[in-house]
Design a protein around this motif. Sequence first.
Motif, PDB file in Angstrom:
ATOM      1  N   MET A   1       0.834  -1.204   0.000  1.00  0.00           N
ATOM      2  CA  MET A   1       0.000   0.000   0.000  1.00  0.00           C
ATOM      3  C   MET A   1       0.864   1.247   0.000  1.00  0.00           C
ATOM      4  N   SER A   4       1.122   7.325   0.741  1.00  0.00           N
ATOM      5  CA  SER A   4       0.873   8.699   0.321  1.00  0.00           C
ATOM      6  C   SER A   4      -0.504   8.832  -0.320  1.00  0.00           C
ATOM      7  N   LYS A   5      -1.097   7.671  -0.658  1.00  0.00           N
ATOM      8  CA  LYS A   5      -2.382   7.712  -1.342  1.00  0.00           C
ATOM      9  C   LYS A   5      -3.495   7.059  -0.541  1.00  0.00           C
ATOM     10  N   GLY A  48      -6.756   1.019   3.851  1.00  0.00           N
ATOM     11  CA  GLY A  48      -6.755   0.521   2.481  1.00  0.00           C
ATOM     12  C   GLY A  48      -7.599   1.346   1.527  1.00  0.00           C
ATOM     13  N   TYR A  49      -8.469   2.167   2.070  1.00  0.00           N
ATOM     14  CA  TYR A  49      -9.251   3.058   1.204  1.00  0.00           C
ATOM     15  C   TYR A  49      -8.431   4.320   0.924  1.00  0.00           C
ATOM     16  N   PRO A  50      -8.758   5.005  -0.175  1.00  0.00           N
ATOM     17  CA  PRO A  50      -7.962   6.214  -0.484  1.00  0.00           C
ATOM     18  C   PRO A  50      -8.076   7.251   0.629  1.00  0.00           C
ATOM     19  N   LEU A  51      -6.981   7.914   0.903  1.00  0.00           N
ATOM     20  CA  LEU A  51      -7.007   9.053   1.807  1.00  0.00           C
ATOM     21  C   LEU A  51      -7.973  10.080   1.233  1.00  0.00           C
ATOM     22  N   HIS A 264       5.634  13.300   0.515  1.00  0.00           N
ATOM     23  CA  HIS A 264       5.376  12.172   1.393  1.00  0.00           C
ATOM     24  C   HIS A 264       6.509  11.173   1.193  1.00  0.00           C
TER      25      HIS A 264
ATOM     26  N   ASN D 109       5.642  14.540  -4.792  1.00  0.00           N
ATOM     27  CA  ASN D 109       4.728  13.453  -5.169  1.00  0.00           C
ATOM     28  C   ASN D 109       3.716  13.873  -6.228  1.00  0.00           C
ATOM     29  N   ASP D 221      -6.206   5.960  -7.485  1.00  0.00           N
ATOM     30  CA  ASP D 221      -6.320   5.480  -6.116  1.00  0.00           C
ATOM     31  C   ASP D 221      -5.973   6.508  -5.069  1.00  0.00           C
ATOM     32  N   GLU D 222      -6.177   7.773  -5.402  1.00  0.00           N
ATOM     33  CA  GLU D 222      -5.928   8.805  -4.397  1.00  0.00           C
ATOM     34  C   GLU D 222      -6.847   9.983  -4.669  1.00  0.00           C
ATOM     35  N   ARG D 388     -11.375  -1.319  -1.460  1.00  0.00           N
ATOM     36  CA  ARG D 388      -9.996  -1.601  -1.065  1.00  0.00           C
ATOM     37  C   ARG D 388      -9.667  -3.020  -1.482  1.00  0.00           C
ATOM     38  N   LEU D 392      -4.669  -7.429  -0.055  1.00  0.00           N
ATOM     39  CA  LEU D 392      -3.548  -6.581   0.321  1.00  0.00           C
ATOM     40  C   LEU D 392      -3.706  -6.121   1.767  1.00  0.00           C
ATOM     41  N   GLU D 396      -1.127  -6.658   4.795  1.00  0.00           N
ATOM     42  CA  GLU D 396      -0.607  -5.483   5.507  1.00  0.00           C
ATOM     43  C   GLU D 396      -0.848  -5.618   7.003  1.00  0.00           C
TER      44      GLU D 396
END
Lengths: 474, 474, 409, 409
Positions: A1, A4-5, A48-51, A264, D109, D221-222, D388, D392, D396
């Motif tokens: 993971m 940063s995201k 695990g979900y996006p920030l 980050h 980033n 994914d962000e 999610r 993974l 984790e």
Amino acid sequence: MDSSKVISFNQHVVLELPSGNLKIAELRPNNSISLGKFGAFYINDIIGYPLGSRFEINYEVKEGEEGFAEDSKEKKKPKHMQKKIPIGKAKLMIETPAINETSDDNEDRSDSIGTIADELEYENSLNNKNLNIKGNPSEIQELSMAEIEEMKKQYANTNSQDIINKIIQSHKEFNLKTKYSQLKYLNRKKSKFSKEFIVHKMTGRLLLNYLIDKGDIQRIMDMSEESIGMILNYGNVKSNGKYLVIDETGGLLVYFMMERMFGHVTENDMENKKFEGEIIVIHENEHVNLDLLKFSNYSEKFIKKHIKSISILDFFEPPTEEEINNGFTKLTREELSKLSNGERNVYQRRIKGYYKQCQIVELTKNDRKYDGLIVASTLQLTQLIPRLGPKIHGSRSIICYSQFKEILLELSHELYSDLNYLAPTLMETRCRPYQSVRGKLHPLMTMRGGGGYLMWSLKVEPAPPIPSIEIEPK
Amino acid sequence: MDSSKVISFNQHVVLELPSGNLKIAELRPNNSISLGKFGAFYINDIIGYPLGSRFEINYEVKEGEEGFAEDSKEKKKPKHMQKKIPIGKAKLMIETPAINETSDDNEDRSDSIGTIADELEYENSLNNKNLNIKGNPSEIQELSMAEIEEMKKQYANTNSQDIINKIIQSHKEFNLKTKYSQLKYLNRKKSKFSKEFIVHKMTGRLLLNYLIDKGDIQRIMDMSEESIGMILNYGNVKSNGKYLVIDETGGLLVYFMMERMFGHVTENDMENKKFEGEIIVIHENEHVNLDLLKFSNYSEKFIKKHIKSISILDFFEPPTEEEINNGFTKLTREELSKLSNGERNVYQRRIKGYYKQCQIVELTKNDRKYDGLIVASTLQLTQLIPRLGPKIHGSRSIICYSQFKEILLELSHELYSDLNYLAPTLMETRCRPYQSVRGKLHPLMTMRGGGGYLMWSLKVEPAPPIPSIEIEPK
Amino acid sequence: MSYFGEFKDLIQEGDLALVWISRDNIKPITVDSKEFFNTRYGSFPHRDMIGKPYGSQIAIRTKGSNKFAFIHVLQPTPELWTLSLPHRTQIVYTPDSSYIMERLNCGPNSNVIEAGTGSGSFSHAFARNVKHLYSFEFHEARYNQAKEEFEKHGLINIENNVTITHRDVCESGFTIKKGDVTSNQFKDDEEYVNLEANAIFLDLPAPWEALPHLDTVISKDESVGLCCFSPCIEQVDKTIEAMEKNGWINIQMVEIQSKQYESRRQMIRTLDDALERLRDIKSHKLEGVARRKREFENMINEEKKLDTNANKIDKKDISTQTEKPTSKKAQNNRPIIAKTKFNPFGKGSRVREGDTNFQWKQVSKVETEIKSHTSYLTFAFKTITNTRDEELFQKELEFTTSKPSSHKK
Amino acid sequence: MSYFGEFKDLIQEGDLALVWISRDNIKPITVDSKEFFNTRYGSFPHRDMIGKPYGSQIAIRTKGSNKFAFIHVLQPTPELWTLSLPHRTQIVYTPDSSYIMERLNCGPNSNVIEAGTGSGSFSHAFARNVKHLYSFEFHEARYNQAKEEFEKHGLINIENNVTITHRDVCESGFTIKKGDVTSNQFKDDEEYVNLEANAIFLDLPAPWEALPHLDTVISKDESVGLCCFSPCIEQVDKTIEAMEKNGWINIQMVEIQSKQYESRRQMIRTLDDALERLRDIKSHKLEGVARRKREFENMINEEKKLDTNANKIDKKDISTQTEKPTSKKAQNNRPIIAKTKFNPFGKGSRVREGDTNFQWKQVSKVETEIKSHTSYLTFAFKTITNTRDEELFQKELEFTTSKPSSHKK
């Protein structure tokens, strides 16, 4: 993971509560977080979900998953008196587009009530005619606060919309209100009963807002995001610079600089990327205060490598190499092995002090010039800046922040008469947010004053004095 | 004719030229006024229409009506070299609604080109694609300036729209432009060739704008209309007040006060209405400077009655009644009749001086307190205001204007520590005009900085010192 | 004259006065020698005020303590009245109202229309300066409240230059007729009021609905000014549309942005003082180190006497090792360490801003919360007449030219 | 590294440098030992600069006079570059660009989309701090100009973190493919560029036309930030509409208002000095009056000797009547009147601001012309992924809990 995201374990995040308040939390595995009256949730649920995701706490608990969290506000009470918050399941919410960030009094954070918002049009004067102008919610609302509290417990496992619907049903004059005030009313209620929260990435912006929320404005010298933005750009802050900094905001400014310089940084990055930049923090007291870095996601090792601190006394009156070496004798391996445990500890402390002294010598070397001077200090700047100036390389920026313009006015007069500084410039920048609702666009009616002022100048090298008689070139 | 509503003879008016520039003129019967390159007109043509009307100069002259006016700009040249401006007939224009007052660079003063304005929509990016970005009007315009000058003479008797149409025809790339830039282009041309002008009523606002246009900003202490508006309201300026004033703007401030106190005063009014208010102007030099009142429409008599001036020296160190009476012996009627003409003149001057001295005594009497203190002065206010304060009645306003905030900051600190002054308050007000074109709404891109700052406080009477032992009431 | 109109010198029985407790706490009273003005610090008898000049500070001994409480008694002005209103009320604040009055050239020649009346704050400012104010309020409760207030303040009955009417101007326009709910006192032969308005202020949610009704009530033979006051930009757009449609010209929208500043002081803290302070701390520390070293050595020596084992490493190098518990005796012998003496900035104590033991620089600070937006102000102008009376013109011309130059200079 | 990227110490042959003549006059040069930098005060040889540290002031003797002219040679930064651009160009100024960069959390980033490139001023600021900048310009001439400039400045070729593409993004979106007019160097097996943008800046007349094209190029994914830059409020309205329609959330529009102040001084002129000056004038006047009176009396006496007629009125009363021509003799005898001596404010002479013969108060003055509006900034955010990876997550979780507390404090 990618931390940063994506929301990751052992990360600091900023939680935005339904009230709009912010809370900083560290995401330890298998733990829970309490949001006080808004409920509590398991951290694992959000990993695990996006920030930036929004969650709702759901109390349809399955057997065996039940639990309670401690409310930090209750900590002062004796253990058995503490009210525990039941822990629900955090469920990701799919965002609907009608959510706009800011409106007056946070009253327009609408989403599930988007239907009413859509219906909204201009209310012409007629619609207001029959309203009770003196009406205030507490008078015209049938349910007492006690009843509502009861209801909240009772309906703990239903979603907040249901509670709000209940309240509407019991509101005598709801239908007498204009649509716009209905919407305002619903949002106000919603912020009380909602169990939604957003998990934001830790950023300087949110750290700043968190401190403002907490009322720590004076502690951070009344700095605004827009002023910090100017500091970073006019200060030419970038990954490879070595900056001389005074930061009386407890590390806020340094944190913003780190974000800009390093972004980050994951553990992977630290091994693979080469980060050159350095921030040399000069401080007025015996010890540096960069407390706010505790909220950052930079490792202690990374911070130690890129942030160096030195007191003004050491900076202006550093020890000589001789003095340091005279005061400390390095032991050989052999000598070391002969030490007792206690003695070895003492020696370790001494060697640490020695290296610190060496660093001071290194940082204050005569030929060492810095890539910028960034100052947020309440020391008298007219004395401070000209004494720090010689440590800055030519053509590099000097940028000073002050809460008060008069302080910088004095400074700019001082620098204006000194040939080592080019074009001292006094600046002010203010961000004016709007109620960003279509059909209702206008600047917010009230906003925080302050935000500070900036003085920007360039360090230069004056031409040598002109000889009175010059030989003309042939 | 009511000279407060209708353009009248012997009145001062403000003429707004097609360029947006202002000109102050006095309307003498049977005379003409030259607007330089925009033409000239007979004053009689405009008399009797409402103040605020727009006229166009028309050169379809009838026989016998021909004439020429002198251009004030040419006055320095020898008489025979002066270019005379032909005088046309001023014809009232019926206003079309598409005229908005302000837009950037005055480029949007549209009226007869309203059709294009109506068609205007958002230009999406495609429309700009084929435009020559480096194009500037002089390159792409076929007509040389000489040709245009020629055309102006040739078409002197047609209206400006025709000239503009000609120019459009000769403009190579006109159709390549976006509609919006077409509109801008037309307006720019229009302001060059138009022969229209507006006859405005003389007001403080326009006098101020006229001075700003002329570049007299320093002369009027950088005052803005919005600051003056605050002075008048916070100063509680009204018809029946007696105000102590320092005005270093050459009378601009006093003129604004008179407008507010007395409005437009006709000769009739002066006989029928009772105006009580007075403005006592204190000045730093030997003589008061209220030059700008020469543009006002108040009669000399009226001004003399309501505006009184006194030097700071006379104000703070007035002569005693004895001193005055000792210095002057009033002659009896009999004695007077014996004087020669020359002697009588001398006596007249002396008696005038005597009355002036009496006025000083009257104005500075110990028990005479004023209804407000209004100060726009560059004298050090921390010394000035506390010395003037005792002359102000309790509960009355003190309002000070300064170009610089720092000056008033110092003053407010001074007054804050003095029990005779309540709540000194430092204020700033700024008016931000918008390009007020539908579909293109935004604040003007640039505007004049400055406008000054205000300090407002109330004169109060502190309670007498508390006796250390007090008798309790029974 | 009204309590707002006349400049009064002395506080008298029956006066409407404003009591200033603090900037955010200003209260109206009607002076009555039998009454008291109650605050949480105690009661101020009105009889202490009567006969004193306006602006007087009144002192009372606070209840149960030997301190004194103070108030100021002020004569009301429209601006003080505005300050005294509770903030939750919809108020046109002075920076806006003073600009509007200036821009519409308000003075003794002005007949003003105001719709709606709202809190009545702006009405007071208009009433102070104009010939007549016609205020319209569509909400009945607010109308009654405002009418009562205007009467109490002497605007309707004493100054007699304010008329308030209960009316939805968007629906019914501005004409005031006999039989309307209005403060106007019609004379026997009077059927309607001739407004002849030359300045109009519309603070309405939908001014575009009221605009078409204006033509019948505005002054015909002069330029009439109009200002619409709208919080949202979309309202401005609709307003401009309606202005253009109804023949208003010179349309311009502006915003008034105003700020208040607090006068503050920041301590002057020189680098030299800061350095000296660190030097002082350092020397105390070194002193402490030296002292502890002495003590440590003394202890070692004492121990040596009892203990034959010799230390293996150079003592000099571990002389700072004072964390180790030393012998009880040494501990008891430890003198109290003198605190550092040089404290130029008063660290550790609470320093009052402006404390004369320190040096200060005057600074200004904008209010903590600023009114960043009130409303957009859209101005426009209109002249109905576009002809002149040729006969009158000829008469005027003859009259003027026959006079021996009326030119005043 | 590029001329913008690296902190250089010394001015070297081939460098891109900025010459500061004045705040409004900053010019780029490429240092060339054979070249001269020409100003109206004279020519500065580049060879005088080479080898000196950046920031050095260079002096030359001006042509035909014995005075000296000075310039400063600076290393370019994005902010100085922005200052050096002619004002008529459309520029995103630093108060806006710095806020946008902060708000969009720009740093190492960030993958940024910028459309359009415009003057390229903002591109330089982005390029300094972000991982990669993808700039799009629909106007061909501007595209070529900007590309050339970016190459010259080392942004494309040296730092290699800028890609500029000629494109109408409203029509064709943001995907950069082989064959497009772009600065991107495709590798053999590369067909298109993977933008993965997480920060977007749209400075377009109709951003709503470009918005629908974003989904395919933004990071999945962000949370992705977007800022639209529009001068008119109607554009903001259409932008918000499109943002909502395209699933952007947390929409907020802001304005940045910034000011620069000049540091000035105002003379301290005390009332006491002003009074003293008037007293001085008055006493001189009285002296003059007395003197003239003496002269007048002398004259009268002289005349008396010649003239037997006696004056009928008291002389004392007409003693100020000096306008009357006196006898030639008396006139000749009139001494020159001493000018008043007390002139505390330097009246009548031109006093330089800050002249040490007078006292001054430091004041600040806002620029004469302020940039009252640039554009409205409308921000919004979007996250495409809303699931999610459970596998993974489990990995984790196991990894994290197995580690001996990775907690750093």
